[in-house]
Design an enzyme around this catalytic site. Structure first.
Site, mmCIF file in Angstrom:
data_model
loop_
_atom_site.group_PDB
_atom_site.id
_atom_site.type_symbol
_atom_site.label_atom_id
_atom_site.label_comp_id
_atom_site.label_asym_id
_atom_site.label_seq_id
_atom_site.Cartn_x
_atom_site.Cartn_y
_atom_site.Cartn_z
ATOM 1 N N LYS A 174 0.488 -1.027 -0.058
ATOM 2 C CA LYS A 174 0.037 0.235 0.222
ATOM 3 C C LYS A 174 0.933 1.192 0.201
ATOM 4 C CE LYS A 174 -2.149 3.380 1.856
ATOM 5 N NZ LYS A 174 -2.003 4.652 1.183
ATOM 6 N N GLU A 249 9.035 1.343 11.219
ATOM 7 C CA GLU A 249 9.950 2.034 10.901
ATOM 8 C C GLU A 249 9.626 3.741 10.662
ATOM 9 O OE1 GLU A 249 13.092 1.134 11.308
ATOM 10 O OE2 GLU A 249 13.484 -0.394 10.332
ATOM 11 N N CYS A 283 13.463 10.908 7.362
ATOM 12 C CA CYS A 283 13.346 10.372 8.618
ATOM 13 C C CYS A 283 14.835 10.479 9.696
ATOM 14 C CB CYS A 283 13.025 8.549 8.548
ATOM 15 S SG CYS A 283 13.518 8.000 7.812
ATOM 16 N N GLU A 380 9.761 16.114 14.884
ATOM 17 C CA GLU A 380 10.505 16.032 13.534
ATOM 18 C C GLU A 380 9.186 17.058 13.277
ATOM 19 O OE1 GLU A 380 8.516 12.171 11.804
ATOM 20 O OE2 GLU A 380 10.593 12.154 11.165
HETATM 21 P P1 NAP Z 1 2.158 8.756 6.891
HETATM 22 O O1 NAP Z 1 0.918 9.560 7.309
HETATM 23 O O2 NAP Z 1 2.073 7.797 8.556
HETATM 24 O O3 NAP Z 1 1.344 7.845 5.741
HETATM 25 C C1 NAP Z 1 2.194 6.780 5.587
HETATM 26 C C2 NAP Z 1 1.678 5.571 4.995
HETATM 27 O O4 NAP Z 1 0.024 4.900 5.855
HETATM 28 C C3 NAP Z 1 0.929 5.614 3.403
HETATM 29 O O5 NAP Z 1 0.509 4.768 3.438
HETATM 30 C C4 NAP Z 1 -0.483 6.091 4.461
HETATM 31 O O6 NAP Z 1 -1.517 6.309 3.348
HETATM 32 C C5 NAP Z 1 -0.473 5.183 5.539
HETATM 33 N N1 NAP Z 1 -2.564 5.908 6.535
HETATM 34 C C6 NAP Z 1 -1.886 6.684 6.683
HETATM 35 N N2 NAP Z 1 -3.296 6.314 7.682
HETATM 36 C C7 NAP Z 1 -3.107 5.008 7.896
HETATM 37 C C8 NAP Z 1 -4.260 3.339 8.346
HETATM 38 N N3 NAP Z 1 -4.853 4.079 9.395
HETATM 39 N N4 NAP Z 1 -4.196 2.926 8.791
HETATM 40 C C9 NAP Z 1 -3.270 2.258 8.109
HETATM 41 N N5 NAP Z 1 -2.388 2.909 7.321
HETATM 42 C C10 NAP Z 1 -1.879 4.089 6.977
HETATM 43 O O7 NAP Z 1 3.823 9.083 6.901
HETATM 44 P P2 NAP Z 1 3.823 9.728 6.208
HETATM 45 O O8 NAP Z 1 3.333 11.306 5.962
HETATM 46 O O9 NAP Z 1 3.797 9.769 4.481
HETATM 47 O O10 NAP Z 1 5.434 9.425 5.894
HETATM 48 C C11 NAP Z 1 5.948 10.273 6.625
HETATM 49 C C12 NAP Z 1 6.376 9.461 7.756
HETATM 50 O O11 NAP Z 1 7.499 8.503 7.793
HETATM 51 C C13 NAP Z 1 7.691 10.576 8.993
HETATM 52 O O12 NAP Z 1 7.031 10.867 10.123
HETATM 53 C C14 NAP Z 1 8.777 10.126 8.675
HETATM 54 O O13 NAP Z 1 10.181 10.175 9.830
HETATM 55 C C15 NAP Z 1 8.347 8.748 8.265
HETATM 56 N N6 NAP Z 1 9.261 7.795 7.413
HETATM 57 C C16 NAP Z 1 10.351 6.696 8.526
HETATM 58 C C17 NAP Z 1 11.422 5.936 7.762
HETATM 59 C C18 NAP Z 1 11.813 5.008 8.601
HETATM 60 O O14 NAP Z 1 12.235 4.408 8.359
HETATM 61 N N7 NAP Z 1 12.390 5.328 9.733
HETATM 62 C C19 NAP Z 1 11.780 6.461 6.323
HETATM 63 C C20 NAP Z 1 10.760 7.525 5.877
HETATM 64 C C21 NAP Z 1 9.901 7.985 6.547
HETATM 65 P P3 NAP Z 1 -2.035 7.515 3.027
HETATM 66 O O15 NAP Z 1 -1.121 8.177 2.491
HETATM 67 O O16 NAP Z 1 -3.193 7.097 2.053
HETATM 68 O O17 NAP Z 1 -2.702 8.618 4.451
#
Ligand code: NAP
Length: 476
Positions: A174, A249, A283, A380
């Site tokens: 997804k 992650e 991240c 962050e």
């Molecule tokens: P996000 O809002 O948490 O979304 C991540 C993924 O989860 C997207 O595919 C999102 O879909 C999906 N999602 C949203 N609501 C969900 C739910 N209720 N159940 C299951 N999946 C759901 O994060 P983001 O804004 O895309 O990414 C930024 C974050 O990712 C930052 O905090 C960053 O630090 C973190 N990150 C961490 C790493 C690591 O390796 N530690 C690497 C990269 C990024 P939708 O887009 O459709 O909402």
């Protein structure tokens, strides 16, 4: 450019059951450029059930050598399409094209690594006290849900799908709503390379709409998630009901620690891209810089000078280093942080404004005199903003570093070997680079501690995370 616009199910592109679509907007121009199918709960059922069927009727029992061969073919197919993948990535998230090319090639390398790992990933024989013959098996789990974010859409999709498939699982991928295109391409290219239908399914659509259905689906055995800490926490709560396996992650607030004995000039020149790469939407961004007081002023001067030279602009141009932020919402969030920094009395050494009138651009911003309680220091930001503060004492500095609820990555600059080893042990993070800013190596484990997550991507650790460990005892 041939853009995918449908879900990738059972080896082909299909409409969603609701026939609904969502527009994608090019962040460099603020203009919609394509409509992509949006999955709903019925599509989740279809994807998971057919992945389970593909697992039970073939993939689970395929000879490891054959699985390895197919994954090598996938890697080859990805390599042949690096330029196309990179162009698509740049279009939908504004990633500078030179970075997008590197990341597309990285995705191919990840498949190569795990294709090779299939026949090298072993159990153990154990000399148990009662005699007989005891050995362990690393067994696939079944269907894995891989949920990925928009900041590194293609490489993260690969570094979840490749080890999960190599370990003998099927995958429902997804991608984030803002960046579904390269994940859909991955499904298409993997299938063209010989991955059987159903083994890798790709569902574009909104996480808030289908996330719960996917995570709680009874046939999903493991959820491998990369994204925000808030959503990670929710996934873990839902998964706990059936004790599903999870790896998470999550976010970070990584330190960059510079001692006076280091080659601090090199640190100052290279550090801006350790936080501003991907326009700070990383991240691992080293967004809190701790500089030993004796070199603080010359360090800041060099850091700011290097920042001012960064090229912010059209992500399609080879020389661009910072593209736009991914969306107007993301830019608004970052600008709220900057407004708080202004109110709190932080000094803006450079940046803070919008460099172009069109697209979601923001200047790389260097903040000084940021209080330890200020949001910019603690939270962050996920944008091109860095805070630089001096420190006097190693013990207090480490206390401040470890005071963060996050523990993902970080850099340490020193030429004192004993100090490097001492700090490497004491820093609370899953990853640390000494005299470097490099966090990700395909062969090495990557992940965080504390609220940065649990479990590891990459390396053989990822393969372990996609298997159950079974012990078999055979009596004499
Ligand atoms: P996000 O809002 O948490 O979304 C991540 C993924 O989860 C997207 O595919 C999102 O879909 C999906 N999602 C949203 N609501 C969900 C739910 N209720 N159940 C299951 N999946 C759901 O994060 P983001 O804004 O895309 O990414 C930024 C974050 O990712 C930052 O905090 C960053 O630090 C973190 N990150 C961490 C790493 C690591 O390796 N530690 C690497 C990269 C990024 P939708 O887009 O459709 O909402």
């Amino acid at each position: 450019m041939n853009l995918p616009t449908q879900l990738f199910l059972d080896g082909g592109f299909r409409n969603s059951s609701s026939h609904r679509h969502a527009s994608l907007i090019n962040p460099a121009t603020d203009e919609p450029f394509v409509e992509v199918a949006v999955a709903d709960a019925a599509d989740v059922d279809t994807a998971v059930e057919s992945a389970q069927c593909a697992w039970e009727t073939g993939w689970r029992d395929l000879a490891p050598g054959k699985r390895s061969e197919i994954l090598f073919n996938v890697a080859r197919e990805l390599r042949e399409h690096v330029e196309e993948i990179a162009q698509v990535e740049t279009l939908h998230i504004g990633k500078p094209i030179s970075d997008a090319r590197d990341e597309a090639a990285l995705g191919a390398r990840v498949f190569e690594y795990y294709a090779g790992a299939v026949t090298r990933f072993c159990g153990q024989t154990i000399p148990v006290a009662r005699g007989g013959f005891d050995f362990t098996l690393r067994q696939p789990m079944g269907v894995v849900a891989a949920i990925v974010p928009w900041n590194f859409p293609f490489p993260i999709a690969c570094w979840k799908a490749a080890p999960a498939l190599a370990a003998g699982n099927c995958v429902v991928l997804k991608p984030a709503s803002l960046s579904p295109l390269t994940a859909l391409k991955l499904g298409e290219l993997a299938h063209a390379a010989g991955l059987p239908a159903g083994v890798l399914q790709v569902l574009s659509g909104s996480g808030s709409a289908i996330g719960d259905a996917l995570v709680t689906h009874p046939l999903i055995r493991k959820i491998s998630f990369t994204g925000s800490t808030a959503i990670g926490r929710r996934i873990m709560e839902l998964a706990s009901r059936d004790l599903k396996r999870v790896s998470l992650e999550l976010g970070g607030k990584s330190p960059n620690i510079v001692f006076a004995d280091a080659d601090w000039q090199r640190a100052a020149e290279t550090s801006p891209m350790s936080v501003f790469a991907n326009t700070g939407q990383d991240c691992c961004a080293r967004s809190r810089v701790f500089v030993e007081r004796g070199i603080y002023e010359p360090f800041v001067e060099k850091f700011v000078a290097a920042t001012k030279k960064l090229i912010v602009g059209d992500p399609a141009k080879a020389e661009t280093q910072l593209g736009p932020l991914v969306s107007s919402g993301q830019r608004a969030t970052v600008e709220e942080f900057l407004a708080d920094a202004r109110k709190g009395g932080s000094q803006f050494a450079c940046g803070g404004g919008r460099p172009h009138s069109k697209g979601y651009y923001l200047e790389p911003t260097v903040l000084l005199d940021v209080g330890k309680e200020d949001r910019c220091w603690r939270e962050e930001i996920f944008g091109p903003v860095v805070c630089i503060n001096p420190f006097d004492d190693e013990t207090q500095m480490l206390r401040d570093v470890n005071a963060s609820p996050y523990g993902l990555s970080g850099s340490l600059w020193t030429n004192d070997l004993r100090r490097a080893l001492r700090i490497a042990r004491r820093i609370e993070s899953g990853v640390l680079s000494v005299n470097s800013h490099s966090s990700v190596h395909v062969e090495a484990p990557f992940g965080g501690c504390k609220q940065s997550g649990l479990g590891r991507d990459l390396g053989m650790a990822a393969m372990e995370g996609y298997t159950e460990l079974k012990n078999v005892y055979v009596a004499e």
